[in-house]
Enzyme design. Sequence first.
Site, PDB file in Angstrom:
ATOM      1  N   LYS A 182     -11.846 -30.289  -5.851  1.00 35.92           N
ATOM      2  CA  LYS A 182     -12.047 -30.495  -7.301  1.00 35.92           C
ATOM      3  C   LYS A 182     -12.314 -31.979  -7.503  1.00 35.92           C
ATOM      4  CE  LYS A 182     -11.189 -26.848  -9.934  1.00 35.92           C
ATOM      5  NZ  LYS A 182     -12.336 -26.232 -10.520  1.00 35.92           N
ATOM      6  N   LEU A 183     -13.146 -32.301  -8.489  1.00 35.47           N
ATOM      7  CA  LEU A 183     -13.268 -33.718  -8.852  1.00 35.47           C
ATOM      8  C   LEU A 183     -11.888 -34.203  -9.290  1.00 35.47           C
ATOM      9  CD1 LEU A 183     -16.566 -33.706 -10.951  1.00 35.47           C
ATOM     10  CD2 LEU A 183     -16.256 -34.406  -8.564  1.00 35.47           C
ATOM     11  N   ASN A 204     -15.684 -38.179   0.315  1.00 36.99           N
ATOM     12  CA  ASN A 204     -16.578 -37.074  -0.031  1.00 36.99           C
ATOM     13  C   ASN A 204     -16.307 -36.659  -1.465  1.00 36.99           C
ATOM     14  OD1 ASN A 204     -18.612 -35.289   0.529  1.00 36.99           O
ATOM     15  ND2 ASN A 204     -17.320 -33.812   1.590  1.00 36.99           N
ATOM     16  N   ASN A 247     -10.553 -33.335 -12.626  1.00 29.51           N
ATOM     17  CA  ASN A 247     -10.114 -31.950 -12.867  1.00 29.51           C
ATOM     18  C   ASN A 247      -8.970 -31.532 -11.947  1.00 29.51           C
ATOM     19  OD1 ASN A 247     -12.291 -31.797 -14.623  1.00 29.51           O
ATOM     20  ND2 ASN A 247     -13.669 -31.081 -13.015  1.00 29.51           N
ATOM     21  N   LYS A 301      -6.586 -36.675   5.136  1.00 32.63           N
ATOM     22  CA  LYS A 301      -7.186 -36.954   6.450  1.00 32.63           C
ATOM     23  C   LYS A 301      -7.136 -38.456   6.756  1.00 32.63           C
ATOM     24  CE  LYS A 301      -8.272 -32.679   7.517  1.00 32.63           C
ATOM     25  NZ  LYS A 301      -7.558 -31.971   8.597  1.00 32.63           N
ATOM     26  N   TYR A 337      -8.249 -34.031  -0.117  1.00 34.92           N
ATOM     27  CA  TYR A 337      -8.512 -33.765   1.304  1.00 34.92           C
ATOM     28  C   TYR A 337      -8.724 -35.088   2.061  1.00 34.92           C
ATOM     29  CZ  TYR A 337     -10.893 -31.574   5.335  1.00 34.92           C
ATOM     30  OH  TYR A 337     -11.271 -31.151   6.596  1.00 34.92           O
TER      31      TYR A 337
HETATM   32  P1  NAD Z   1     -10.159 -22.521   8.830  1.00 39.02           P
HETATM   33  O1  NAD Z   1      -9.807 -22.399   7.399  1.00 39.02           O
HETATM   34  O2  NAD Z   1     -11.200 -21.598   9.402  1.00 39.02           O
HETATM   35  O3  NAD Z   1      -8.825 -22.369   9.744  1.00 39.02           O
HETATM   36  C1  NAD Z   1      -7.634 -23.039   9.448  1.00 39.02           C
HETATM   37  C2  NAD Z   1      -6.467 -22.250  10.017  1.00 39.02           C
HETATM   38  O4  NAD Z   1      -5.256 -22.956   9.657  1.00 39.02           O
HETATM   39  C3  NAD Z   1      -6.353 -20.831   9.441  1.00 39.02           C
HETATM   40  O5  NAD Z   1      -6.152 -19.897  10.486  1.00 39.02           O
HETATM   41  C4  NAD Z   1      -5.146 -20.922   8.515  1.00 39.02           C
HETATM   42  O6  NAD Z   1      -4.442 -19.695   8.384  1.00 39.02           O
HETATM   43  C5  NAD Z   1      -4.309 -21.994   9.215  1.00 39.02           C
HETATM   44  N1  NAD Z   1      -3.339 -22.581   8.289  1.00 39.02           N
HETATM   45  C6  NAD Z   1      -3.563 -23.010   7.006  1.00 39.02           C
HETATM   46  N2  NAD Z   1      -2.398 -23.420   6.454  1.00 39.02           N
HETATM   47  C7  NAD Z   1      -1.430 -23.255   7.395  1.00 39.02           C
HETATM   48  C8  NAD Z   1      -0.032 -23.488   7.392  1.00 39.02           C
HETATM   49  N3  NAD Z   1       0.603 -23.952   6.307  1.00 39.02           N
HETATM   50  N4  NAD Z   1       0.671 -23.195   8.509  1.00 39.02           N
HETATM   51  C9  NAD Z   1       0.048 -22.699   9.614  1.00 39.02           C
HETATM   52  N5  NAD Z   1      -1.285 -22.470   9.664  1.00 39.02           N
HETATM   53  C10 NAD Z   1      -2.012 -22.721   8.554  1.00 39.02           C
HETATM   54  O7  NAD Z   1     -10.574 -24.058   9.037  1.00 39.02           O
HETATM   55  P2  NAD Z   1     -11.468 -24.765  10.192  1.00 39.02           P
HETATM   56  O8  NAD Z   1     -12.824 -24.987   9.648  1.00 39.02           O
HETATM   57  O9  NAD Z   1     -11.321 -24.075  11.489  1.00 39.02           O
HETATM   58  O10 NAD Z   1     -10.731 -26.192  10.236  1.00 39.02           O
HETATM   59  C11 NAD Z   1      -9.740 -26.533  11.189  1.00 39.02           C
HETATM   60  C12 NAD Z   1      -9.405 -28.019  11.024  1.00 39.02           C
HETATM   61  O11 NAD Z   1     -10.592 -28.806  11.158  1.00 39.02           O
HETATM   62  C13 NAD Z   1      -8.804 -28.355   9.652  1.00 39.02           C
HETATM   63  O12 NAD Z   1      -7.807 -29.344   9.808  1.00 39.02           O
HETATM   64  C14 NAD Z   1     -10.009 -28.904   8.899  1.00 39.02           C
HETATM   65  O13 NAD Z   1      -9.609 -29.776   7.859  1.00 39.02           O
HETATM   66  C15 NAD Z   1     -10.728 -29.638  10.006  1.00 39.02           C
HETATM   67  N6  NAD Z   1     -12.166 -29.902   9.765  1.00 39.02           N
HETATM   68  C16 NAD Z   1     -13.072 -28.894   9.661  1.00 39.02           C
HETATM   69  C17 NAD Z   1     -14.426 -29.206   9.462  1.00 39.02           C
HETATM   70  C18 NAD Z   1     -15.508 -28.143   9.372  1.00 39.02           C
HETATM   71  O14 NAD Z   1     -16.678 -28.493   9.220  1.00 39.02           O
HETATM   72  N7  NAD Z   1     -15.181 -26.850   9.481  1.00 39.02           N
HETATM   73  C19 NAD Z   1     -14.829 -30.539   9.338  1.00 39.02           C
HETATM   74  C20 NAD Z   1     -13.868 -31.541   9.438  1.00 39.02           C
HETATM   75  C21 NAD Z   1     -12.541 -31.212   9.668  1.00 39.02           C
END
Ligand code: NAD
Length: 450
Positions: free
Chosen positions: A298-299, A350, A302, A360, A356
Amino acid sequence: MADKYTQFVSHGIGKDLAKRLGLPQPARLRRYAPGLPLVPGPVLVLGTGRMDANGADELASELAAWGLDVRRNALPKEKLGAIILVLDDVGHPDDLAKPVLTAAQSLRDLAPSARVVTVSRTPDSAGLPAVAAARQAVDGLLRSLAKELRAGATANGILLANGVGAVRLSALGALRFFLSGRSAFVDGQLLTVAKDAGQLPPDPDRPLAGKVAVVTGAARGIGAAIARTLYRDGARLVVVDIPAAGDHLAQVANEVHGTALQVDITAEDAGRRIIDHALERHGGLDILVHNAGITRDKLLANMDENRWNAVIGVNIAAQLRINEAVLASNPHGLSPRIVSVASTSGIAGNRGQTNYAASKGGVIGMVRATAPLLAERGGSINAVAPGFIETEMTARIPFATREVARRLNSLQQGGRPDDVAEAIAFLASDAAGGISGEVLRVCGQNLVGA
Ligand code: NAD
């Protein structure tokens, strides 16, 4: 499988059209698989050629001992697998001309997905201004060259702290990672090797043999890919996710012959439960990957309390608490290699992601401050910062925005969950023992931010 645009511009009419209009033509990247050659051709090793320096000579002998076809002079028109520039002894920017311009003559002869790797020293330990200038110049050179290379070739750099030699094991571990297909989506990055710790594994295809690894958020996406990659590399796995993801988690656990632990990482006792499970079921905890993460975009104008708190709670507060439990686990003497998943959003920012990006950014701060605490026990902690990765999360981005985000990097494509997993597997291995407190971007040299 390549995305639809890449499929279209790779053959026939689409290929001609892309060429004529100057549209991106993403290359098929050479990715790691056990048993494949380290590099796709001979390796050219260049140094400053100073009489009092022998870093390039020593490195060339070491690489020859690995069985690589090593050259000190390029043969005309031969396709090179890699160029290594050993610049650890530069004392003035003038020293760069000879090795850099020699390398320039061979750049058109690089094989697809070839590698350029610089080996130089950290500028902040230089002392004299001319030495610092020469060392910092390598940074600008490397990042620009990475933007010029094509056909899946990448350029990355190793920064040695003072006292760490170019042929010491920790530096060689980083070099092996950058040369191999494990670093396919890492481009334009410099990784600091701070100590002479670390060792190369006896079997390079099973670098994690005998290690016990915990991966959070492992039921799907990047977490599941991390679990599979660590398993392939020889580790025994504990996969962690929330109870609601239990079925998928059980599938991943079966696939990697590991055990599943259903726990919400934000729970007060999550750290204790993870440690107890790893010790009771597997007899140790050598690797801890903090991957679980969520977005609630969200911005800021908001933003509500729930969205802000949920993201901070899962993405950083839970990691801090689990690490505290690990550090407090003195009787067991745990000294794991910890790897946290950050994001390029936490570095460059971003729109719509203040919560987020704050979480990070927090991961990066935590990693830097925890490194000295773990060093006392022989452990390490690093972060990887993925850019655009093809997952369920990014598949939900509207088409036009997704297409732009995917192309905005030097490799002109999105990365795969495996690419993030490979970087994590490297940082979790003893080959990375001299690296701690670092952030490695896995983003194809995303053009946004640093
Ligand atoms: P995803 O949503 O597909 O998977 C995340 C997993 O974490 C899910 O299985 C979810 O159930 C689990 N999870 C969430 N909250 C939890 C909690 N409280 N306790 C235990 N497990 C929990 O996400 P993804 O795309 O595979 O991302 C994985 C990591 O990579 C994240 O930290 C995300 O911020 C980071 N990331 C992703 C991208 C991208 O382009 N997909 C880019 C940069 C960073």
